[in-house]
Design a protein around this motif. Structure first.
Motif, PDB file in Angstrom:
ATOM      1  N   LEU A 356     -10.428 -15.426 -15.134  1.00 17.45           N
ATOM      2  CA  LEU A 356      -9.558 -14.199 -14.789  1.00 17.45           C
ATOM      3  C   LEU A 356     -10.778 -14.296 -13.721  1.00 17.45           C
ATOM      4  N   GLU A 357     -10.230 -13.923 -12.738  1.00 19.80           N
ATOM      5  CA  GLU A 357     -10.973 -13.420 -11.341  1.00 19.80           C
ATOM      6  C   GLU A 357      -9.818 -12.827 -10.497  1.00 19.80           C
ATOM      7  N   ILE A 358     -10.104 -11.590 -10.473  1.00 20.89           N
ATOM      8  CA  ILE A 358      -9.141 -10.686  -9.231  1.00 20.89           C
ATOM      9  C   ILE A 358      -9.929 -10.249  -8.216  1.00 20.89           C
ATOM     10  N   LEU A 359      -8.859 -10.526  -6.945  1.00 18.61           N
ATOM     11  CA  LEU A 359      -9.817  -9.978  -5.614  1.00 18.61           C
ATOM     12  C   LEU A 359      -8.474  -8.601  -5.532  1.00 18.61           C
ATOM     13  N   ILE A 360      -9.348  -7.606  -4.506  1.00 17.59           N
ATOM     14  CA  ILE A 360      -8.950  -6.045  -4.087  1.00 17.59           C
ATOM     15  C   ILE A 360      -9.239  -6.461  -2.926  1.00 17.59           C
ATOM     16  N   GLY A 361      -7.640  -5.976  -2.224  1.00 16.20           N
ATOM     17  CA  GLY A 361      -7.407  -6.632  -0.805  1.00 16.20           C
ATOM     18  C   GLY A 361      -8.266  -5.171  -0.245  1.00 16.20           C
ATOM     19  N   GLN A 362      -8.504  -5.217   0.846  1.00 17.87           N
ATOM     20  CA  GLN A 362      -8.217  -3.593   1.435  1.00 17.87           C
ATOM     21  C   GLN A 362      -7.047  -3.816   2.398  1.00 17.87           C
ATOM     22  N   LEU A 363      -7.449  -2.001   3.156  1.00 21.42           N
ATOM     23  CA  LEU A 363      -6.120  -2.570   3.767  1.00 21.42           C
ATOM     24  C   LEU A 363      -6.279  -2.356   5.240  1.00 21.42           C
ATOM     25  N   VAL A 364      -4.769  -2.956   5.773  1.00 19.25           N
ATOM     26  CA  VAL A 364      -4.582  -3.318   7.527  1.00 19.25           C
ATOM     27  C   VAL A 364      -4.007  -1.931   7.787  1.00 19.25           C
ATOM     28  N   ASN A 365      -4.912  -1.239   9.277  1.00 22.34           N
ATOM     29  CA  ASN A 365      -4.632  -0.686  10.154  1.00 22.34           C
ATOM     30  C   ASN A 365      -4.171  -1.654  11.170  1.00 22.34           C
ATOM     31  N   LEU A 366      -2.669  -1.052  11.457  1.00 20.81           N
ATOM     32  CA  LEU A 366      -2.276  -1.293  13.225  1.00 20.81           C
ATOM     33  C   LEU A 366      -2.711  -0.495  13.929  1.00 20.81           C
ATOM     34  N   VAL A 367      -3.396  -1.092  15.654  1.00 22.18           N
ATOM     35  CA  VAL A 367      -3.527   0.270  16.397  1.00 22.18           C
ATOM     36  C   VAL A 367      -3.112  -1.225  17.679  1.00 22.18           C
ATOM     37  N   ARG A 368      -2.095  -0.370  19.157  1.00 26.60           N
ATOM     38  CA  ARG A 368      -1.839  -0.670  20.118  1.00 26.60           C
ATOM     39  C   ARG A 368      -1.853   0.715  20.897  1.00 26.60           C
ATOM     40  N   ASN A 369      -2.055   0.423  22.509  1.00 28.46           N
ATOM     41  CA  ASN A 369      -2.702   1.320  23.156  1.00 28.46           C
ATOM     42  C   ASN A 369      -3.143   2.600  22.509  1.00 28.46           C
ATOM     43  N   GLY A 370      -3.900   2.229  21.560  1.00 28.68           N
ATOM     44  CA  GLY A 370      -5.036   3.172  20.792  1.00 28.68           C
ATOM     45  C   GLY A 370      -4.207   3.610  19.880  1.00 28.68           C
ATOM     46  N   GLU A 371      -3.079   3.934  19.717  1.00 28.29           N
ATOM     47  CA  GLU A 371      -2.039   4.784  18.853  1.00 28.29           C
ATOM     48  C   GLU A 371      -1.771   3.713  18.112  1.00 28.29           C
ATOM     49  N   PRO A 372      -2.085   4.602  16.360  1.00 22.96           N
ATOM     50  CA  PRO A 372      -1.724   3.731  15.258  1.00 22.96           C
ATOM     51  C   PRO A 372      -0.261   3.331  15.362  1.00 22.96           C
ATOM     52  N   VAL A 373       0.129   2.310  14.883  1.00 21.17           N
ATOM     53  CA  VAL A 373       1.373   1.681  14.219  1.00 21.17           C
ATOM     54  C   VAL A 373       1.902   1.830  13.253  1.00 21.17           C
TER      55      VAL A 373
END
Length: 557
Positions: A356-373
């Protein structure tokens, strides 16, 4: 000569010293080779003598001199110097280093592939988004990383089956069906239901495909929305993934586990092994025997199996299909799931470390013009795969998501990834490939195309590649098979991306000081031919590396 070939030469040299009686040690399997920061110290350096000094009972420099004497006699080695406490600084024969260019060009798509994972049969499960909505940004990251990992594992000799597990049974599907039903009837979103424009779109499709569905009794009506809605939603998920360049060998339905008796089979096996007990009207798996923080319910008091019961059945099904290891890629919200899954594997009689092998991925934050999308135009509350592709394109999206380690949170600047400048990593790498393609077209226009297709590649005078920038580029090309193998073994596609960026930079520095094509009335020389091969070899590696990430290698930009 690749670094791996040089490692073999060093092992050969140690073995020769042992046979002569100069050293009394075991020949090491794992040798460390490094590229010295100072080019005057040779092409590669190794600390093997210092590692062997203690078992040999000799000073490190004496061991180094014994190994160096054997290495100097081997073909492809120009010079070996003993430095410091016992480092071996190795300078390859110019032709031995230059032949890397010929090897890369002649092997083409095969260059970089190894057999380091040969014999491993892996089931790679990724994305596995529920068919209750479009693929969101977290699933999109796993689509990019999982597909790249599958390519890397295959390139390293493993037998890989890519699998998508879709939950088409259970409470979330009932909520999805009720949401479609409410949208078709013009009613508000039910409690804990799904919202977003896509719900209304799919509800309308169900009504169009199921004439008279709105006249059916409520229970039958909901069932038709469930069956047809899941079918339509999953078709859309497949279409989105295909547009992203991601395909699976198997799409596995959770419902089939319920319908086939696989859950009962798995529970019976666990019970026979003494790990299942009944309490409080429910059926439990004693996962605390395997380091879980608490025992887990398999069947609730009302007779309904839990998701965990399906996980047990699904794992058993994979192993019975002959996979040596189950690799599962999960989102950041599944961190607490790892312990219980390892426990079920152990309860099945397997070794969680091996099977068994479990990979845990972290979050993706999107930014446009310096502001969160944060908001999707269609899904309402999440950003989807199609939103990201529309914003920056499939190539940039895949590269950006695969470029960071999976355990690292990404802040993805949409503005930066659309710029056609060198600070956009995917543009920088793709531009290097396009630049070489343009150079090779110019070479053909000058009548030099035949130089890349001589009667025999052995006729290419690669010893002419004596400039420091040429050596840097050749050594970088030689690193590619090792990078691919280590990225596959460590489950780290981002290593390929970072390598490609370094290679592109090395090529640009070479091109700035090493003129490739003759000017005016100048005649082509053996150096012209050798440099064309070096450029073509770089293009092969850039193309192969981008291909491992599922990214195109354009010839014009």
């Amino acid at each position: 000569m690749t670094p791996e070939q040089l490692r073999d030469l060093v092992r050969t040299a140690v073995g020769a010293a042992v046979e002569r009686g100069t050293l009394a040690v075991a020949v090491p399997d794992d040798l460390v080779l490094e590229r010295p920061k100072n080019p005057e110290h040779g092409d590669y350096a190794t600390n093997v003598a210092m590692r062997l000094a203690k078992p040999a009972g000799r000073p490190p420099r004496e061991v180094a001199e014994a190994v160096a004497a054997e290495l100097r006699a081997l073909e492809g080695v120009d010079r070996v110097d003993v430095a410091g406490p016992g480092f071996l600084n190795i300078t390859l024969a110019k032709d031995a280093l230059g032949r890397l260019a010929v090897r890369a060009v002649t092997e083409g798509e095969a260059y970089g592939r190894t057999e380091t994972l040969a014999g491993q049969r892996l089931n790679l499960e990724f994305v596995s988004a529920n068919p209750t909505g479009p693929v969101h940004i977290g699933g999109t990251r796993w689509a990019a990383v999982g597909d790249a990992l599958g390519r890397l594992l295959t390139a390293s000799g493993a037998e890989v089956s890519r699998e998508y597990y879709f939950n088409d049974a259970g409470a979330q599907i009932d909520r999805f069906a009720r949401s479609l039903q409410a949208a078709a009837l013009g009613r508000p979103v039910p409690e804990e239901g799904y919202a977003g424009d896509y719900i209304g779109e799919i509800a309308a499709q169900v009504v169009a495909l199921e004439p008279g569905v709105l006249e059916l009794p409520a229970d039958e009506q909901q069932e038709r929305f469930r069956v047809r809605g899941v079918e339509l939603m999953f078709a859309e998920i497949k279409r989105s993934l295909a547009g992203f360049g991601v395909a699976f060998d198997t799409y596995f339905s959770e419902k089939t586990l319920h319908d086939s008796g696989a859950l009962e089979k798995a529970i019976a096996r666990l019970r026979a092994q003494g790990h299942v007990y009944d309490a409080d009207g429910a059926v439990w798996l004693r996962t605390t025997d395997f380091a879980d923080d608490k025992d887990r319910v398999l069947v609730k008091g009302d007779g309904e199996p839990t998701y965990f019961a399906a996980d047990c059945a699904y794992y058993l099904d994979k192993r019975e299909r002959g996979f040596d290891k189950v690799v599962i890629m999960l989102g950041a919200d599944h961190t607490g799931y790892v312990g219980r899954y390892k426990a079920l594997v152990a309860a099945m009689g397997d070794d969680p470390q091996a099977n068994l092998e479990i990979l845990i991925g972290q979050l993706v934050n999107l930014v446009r013009n310096g502001e969160p999308v944060r908001m999707s135009k269609r899904a309402g509350t999440v950003v989807t795969l199609e939103d990201l592709v529309e914003a920056i394109g499939a190539d940039a999206a895949r590269y950006a998501l695969a470029r960071a380690s999976v355990d690292q949170q990404i802040d993805l600047d949409l503005d930066a990834w659309t710029r056609q400048t060198n600070d956009n990593p995917v543009f920088y790498v793709q531009y290097a490939h396009a630049r070489i393609a343009s150079l090779l077209r110019n070479a053909a226009d000058l009548g030099l195309a035949a130089t890349l297709d001589p009667p025999s590649p052995a006729d290419v005078d690669t010893a002419a590649l004596a400039h420091q920038r040429e050596g840097d580029l050749l050594r970088a090309i030689g690193e590619f098979p090792r990078v691919v193998a280590s990225a596959a073994e460590l489950r780290a596609p981002h290593r390929v991306a970072r390598y490609l960026e370094e290679l592109a930079g090395t090529y640009h520095r070479f091109y700035d000081v090493c003129r490739v094509l003759p000017r005016g009335d100048e005649e082509a020389t053996p150096l012209t031919t050798a440099r064309l091969w070096l450029c073509a070899a770089t293009a092969v590696v850039l193309r192969n590396g981008l291909g491992l990430l599922g990214v195109t290698a354009p010839e014009r930009m």
